[in-house]
Motif scaffolding. Structure first.
Motif, PDB file in Angstrom:
ATOM      1  N   VAL A 138       0.828  -1.208   0.000  1.00 33.54           N
ATOM      2  CA  VAL A 138       0.000   0.000   0.000  1.00 33.54           C
ATOM      3  C   VAL A 138       0.862   1.256   0.000  1.00 33.54           C
ATOM      4  CG1 VAL A 138      -2.031  -1.045   1.073  1.00 33.54           C
ATOM      5  CG2 VAL A 138      -0.220  -0.091   2.527  1.00 33.54           C
ATOM      6  N   HIS A 139       2.143   1.122   0.370  1.00 29.53           N
ATOM      7  CA  HIS A 139       3.045   2.279   0.312  1.00 29.53           C
ATOM      8  C   HIS A 139       3.240   2.771  -1.112  1.00 29.53           C
ATOM      9  CE1 HIS A 139       4.536   2.783   4.462  1.00 29.53           C
ATOM     10  NE2 HIS A 139       4.322   1.494   4.582  1.00 29.53           N
ATOM     11  N   ARG A 141       0.848   3.609  -2.905  1.00 28.91           N
ATOM     12  CA  ARG A 141      -0.196   4.627  -3.075  1.00 28.91           C
ATOM     13  C   ARG A 141      -0.162   5.681  -1.971  1.00 28.91           C
ATOM     14  NH1 ARG A 141      -5.767   1.512  -4.852  1.00 28.91           N
ATOM     15  NH2 ARG A 141      -4.888   0.194  -6.513  1.00 28.91           N
ATOM     16  N   ARG A 142      -0.070   5.237  -0.741  1.00 30.57           N
ATOM     17  CA  ARG A 142      -0.035   6.153   0.401  1.00 30.57           C
ATOM     18  C   ARG A 142       1.053   5.674   1.343  1.00 30.57           C
ATOM     19  NH1 ARG A 142      -6.514   6.616   1.891  1.00 30.57           N
ATOM     20  NH2 ARG A 142      -7.215   7.113  -0.223  1.00 30.57           N
ATOM     21  N   GLY A 181      -1.552  -4.440   3.025  1.00 35.13           N
ATOM     22  CA  GLY A 181      -1.489  -3.439   4.077  1.00 35.13           C
ATOM     23  C   GLY A 181      -0.631  -3.961   5.217  1.00 35.13           C
ATOM     24  N   VAL A 233      -5.470  -3.958  -3.796  1.00 31.28           N
ATOM     25  CA  VAL A 233      -5.176  -3.680  -2.390  1.00 31.28           C
ATOM     26  C   VAL A 233      -5.796  -4.771  -1.525  1.00 31.28           C
ATOM     27  CG1 VAL A 233      -5.589  -2.092  -0.472  1.00 31.28           C
ATOM     28  CG2 VAL A 233      -5.017  -1.201  -2.739  1.00 31.28           C
ATOM     29  N   ASP A 235      -5.879  -4.858   2.380  1.00 35.23           N
ATOM     30  CA  ASP A 235      -5.481  -4.202   3.635  1.00 35.23           C
ATOM     31  C   ASP A 235      -6.595  -4.164   4.672  1.00 35.23           C
ATOM     32  OD1 ASP A 235      -7.218  -2.304   2.607  1.00 35.23           O
ATOM     33  OD2 ASP A 235      -5.923  -0.599   3.087  1.00 35.23           O
ATOM     34  N   ARG A 238      -8.308  -0.668   5.423  1.00 34.71           N
ATOM     35  CA  ARG A 238      -7.667   0.408   6.204  1.00 34.71           C
ATOM     36  C   ARG A 238      -7.515   1.695   5.395  1.00 34.71           C
ATOM     37  NH1 ARG A 238      -1.585   0.392   8.741  1.00 34.71           N
ATOM     38  NH2 ARG A 238      -1.952   1.844  10.449  1.00 34.71           N
ATOM     39  N   MET A 239      -7.118   1.586   4.122  1.00 28.27           N
ATOM     40  CA  MET A 239      -6.901   2.780   3.327  1.00 28.27           C
ATOM     41  C   MET A 239      -8.206   3.428   2.879  1.00 28.27           C
ATOM     42  SD  MET A 239      -3.639   2.785   0.794  1.00 28.27           S
ATOM     43  CE  MET A 239      -4.454   1.832  -0.446  1.00 28.27           C
TER      44      MET A 239
END
Length: 242
Positions: A138-139, A141-142, A181, A233, A235, A238-239
């Motif tokens: 996920v890093h 993207r964010r 995530g 994703v 996760d 969470r995002m």
């Protein structure tokens, strides 16, 4: 997956071993690539789980010649290559202002360049129906402070996935990425923010390596035959929250 040949980088780590077990349960033949060698424990466990054959090879994925030798060994032993799952990864925790060129090169080599090289071999050698799965993050993207090289490498991995999917489509080879995530692995627990308590993860947002392995198994299956070039994703949502 029965008798298909599956190569997993970072194969002795948390997510890599979970991926190997997921494919072993369907009778795949496995080649595990890791910087450390297997003492026989992993091979025995995977054979017991149902794998048709298992080989584990110590390999520094920063070494292009070593990667080529590993692929050649896969062909020599198994005669083919059907699935590549790029899991190998590393993190360091430093502010950008303190990073030197060696830091950037090491993280890019392990997290991105190795995946690019294995993908190149896959596109040259796989028959139609083959696939590559890149375990990014996920890093891509964010992200957060102190992990810039890791985040940059994972973003590059996602871009590689799109490009390889385009080039792989005429060959009948699919390429997808998974963006995990927070997954319960040693890498997560090594985060200084997690260790200090500065960042607290809700248990509902904490996944297990098996969650990522299940998605990898699906993406490699015929049921995902119309999915390529995607970054998915995983996760726990969470995002997605404000």
């Amino acid at each position: 997956m029965q008798h298909r040949v599956v190569l997993v980088t970072g194969g002795l780590g948390g997510i890599g071993m979970a991926v190997a077990h997921a494919f072993a349960g369907e009778g795949a033949r496995l080649l595990l690539i890791d910087r450390r060698g297997d003492d026989g424990t992993a091979r025995s466990a995977l054979l017991a789980a149902g794998a048709a054959d298992v080989a584990a090879v110590a390999c520094d994925v920063q070494d292009e010649a070593a990667i080529a030798a590993v692929v050649e060994s896969a062909l020599s032993r198994f005669g083919r290559l059907d699935v590549v799952v790029n899991v190998a990864g590393a993190m360091i925790y430093k502010p950008i202002a303190e990073l030197d060129a060696a830091d950037w090169r090491r993280l890019l080599d392990i997290n991105f360049v190795s995946a690019a090289l294995f993908t190149g071999h896959a596109l040259r050698l796989m028959q139609p129906g083959g696939c590559v799965i890149n375990v990014a993050s996920v890093h891509a993207r964010r992200t957060s402070a102190l992990v810039a090289p890791y985040a940059a490498a994972k973003a590059a991995m996602v871009s590689l996935t799109r490009s390889a999917a385009i080039e792989g489509k005429p060959l009948g080879i699919r390429v997808n990425a998974i963006l995990p995530g927070a997954i319960e692995t040693p890498m997560l627990r090594e985060s200084p923010n997690i260790a200090s308590g500065a960042e607290v993860i809700d248990p509902a947002d904490l996944g297990q390596p098996e969650d990522i392995a299940a998605l990898a198994r699906f993406l490699a299956s015929d049921a995902a035959g119309f999915i390529t070039g995607e970054d998915i994703v995983a996760d726990g949502g969470r995002m997605g929250r404000l």
